[in-house]
Motif scaffolding. Structure first.
Motif, mmCIF file in Angstrom:
data_model
loop_
_atom_site.group_PDB
_atom_site.id
_atom_site.type_symbol
_atom_site.label_atom_id
_atom_site.label_comp_id
_atom_site.label_asym_id
_atom_site.label_seq_id
_atom_site.Cartn_x
_atom_site.Cartn_y
_atom_site.Cartn_z
ATOM 1 N N ALA A 1 -3.126 -9.115 -3.210
ATOM 2 C CA ALA A 1 -3.325 -9.343 -1.784
ATOM 3 C C ALA A 1 -2.333 -10.333 -1.335
ATOM 4 N N SER B 1 -11.368 -5.428 -2.563
ATOM 5 C CA SER B 1 -10.152 -5.287 -1.717
ATOM 6 C C SER B 1 -10.604 -4.241 -0.641
ATOM 7 N N THR C 1 -6.989 -7.786 -7.617
ATOM 8 C CA THR C 1 -6.809 -7.540 -6.219
ATOM 9 C C THR C 1 -6.604 -8.763 -5.490
ATOM 10 N N HIS C 2 -7.108 -9.923 -5.754
ATOM 11 C CA HIS C 2 -6.813 -11.139 -4.859
ATOM 12 C C HIS C 2 -5.598 -11.576 -4.963
ATOM 13 N N HIS D 1 -8.011 -10.002 3.651
ATOM 14 C CA HIS D 1 -8.329 -9.362 2.507
ATOM 15 C C HIS D 1 -9.634 -8.832 2.773
#
Ligand code: GRF
Length: 209
Positions: free
Chosen positions: A127, A113, A123-124, A135
């Motif tokens: 985001a 991130s 995190t993906h 990202h």
């Protein structure tokens, strides 16, 4: 003298491979000395051996939750190999302050991130759900606070319409493979100048103005 670099993994080890391939250059300031996985089934171990790098499993489960004992053994192994730099590359263990202290200033990590946004896991997805248009990934020094040591480099990619956590993660992984070796080259040479990589940012088409 090239700095001896140990790489810690838990899984496929694609970042480890990117670092090891870059260090195959004899002019690289780092030299891979050992790859250690806390999971004996980590695919990365075999890949490291194929490159002629010593690769060991140190199964955390046999320490039955005793993190200090696991880390003492890990440090012993790293010292045995004369480790000067530790690269965490998808190493999925929380480290205690004692271990972090031992390797202070010598240990770096890649996090998927743009820190300080989205420390921790998933995190993906986070985001995308936050409505971010970009990202990225960060290489940072490891300090006692999770995912928050001094930033050594970042790479940024656009989030595209229709991206899922999976598609975003696989596009970002390619960027991780560029960023981490670029940072390690500088870090091993004692240079902490930040690395910045901007990936394929799309220009907006001609609009109404
Ligand atoms: C990478 O996304 C890394 O950023 C994260 O774990 C993943 C490891 O992948 N911390 P690999 O084992 O390097 O292929």
């Amino acid at each position: 003298m090239r700095k001896r670099v140990a790489i810690l993994i838990s899984g496929g080890g694609s970042n480890m491979l990117a670092l090891a391939r870059d260090m195959a250059d004899r002019n690289h300031p780092g030299l891979p000395c050992v790859v250690v996985s806390n999971r004996p089934d980590a695919g990365g171990l075999e890949k490291a051996r194929e490159m002629g790098i010593d690769a060991l499993a140190l199964d955390h489960r046999i320490f039955k939750g005793d993190r200090a004992a696991f880390e003492a053994e890990l440090t012993r192994t790293l010292e045995e190999y004369g480790t000067e730099i530790v690269c965490l590359a998808g190493f999925m263990r929380i480290l205690t302050p004692a271990f972090i202290d031992r390797w202070a200033g010598q240990m770096i990590n890649i996090h998927p991130s743009i820190l300080p946004l989205f420390p921790g896991l998933e995190t993906h997805r986070r985001a995308i759900e936050a409505g971010m248009s970009v990202h990225g990934c960060t290489v940072h020094e490891v300090t006692a606070d999770l995912d928050s040591g001094p930033i050594l480099g970042q790479a940024v990619i656009p989030i595209e319409r229709g991206d899922t956590p999976g598609t975003l993660a696989s596009r970002l992984l390619k960027m991780e493979h560029r960023l981490y070796p670029a940072v390690l080259r500088r870090f091993a040479a004692g240079d902490r100048t930040k690395v910045t990589i901007m990936g394929d940012v799309q220009e907006p088409g001609p609009g109404p103005g």
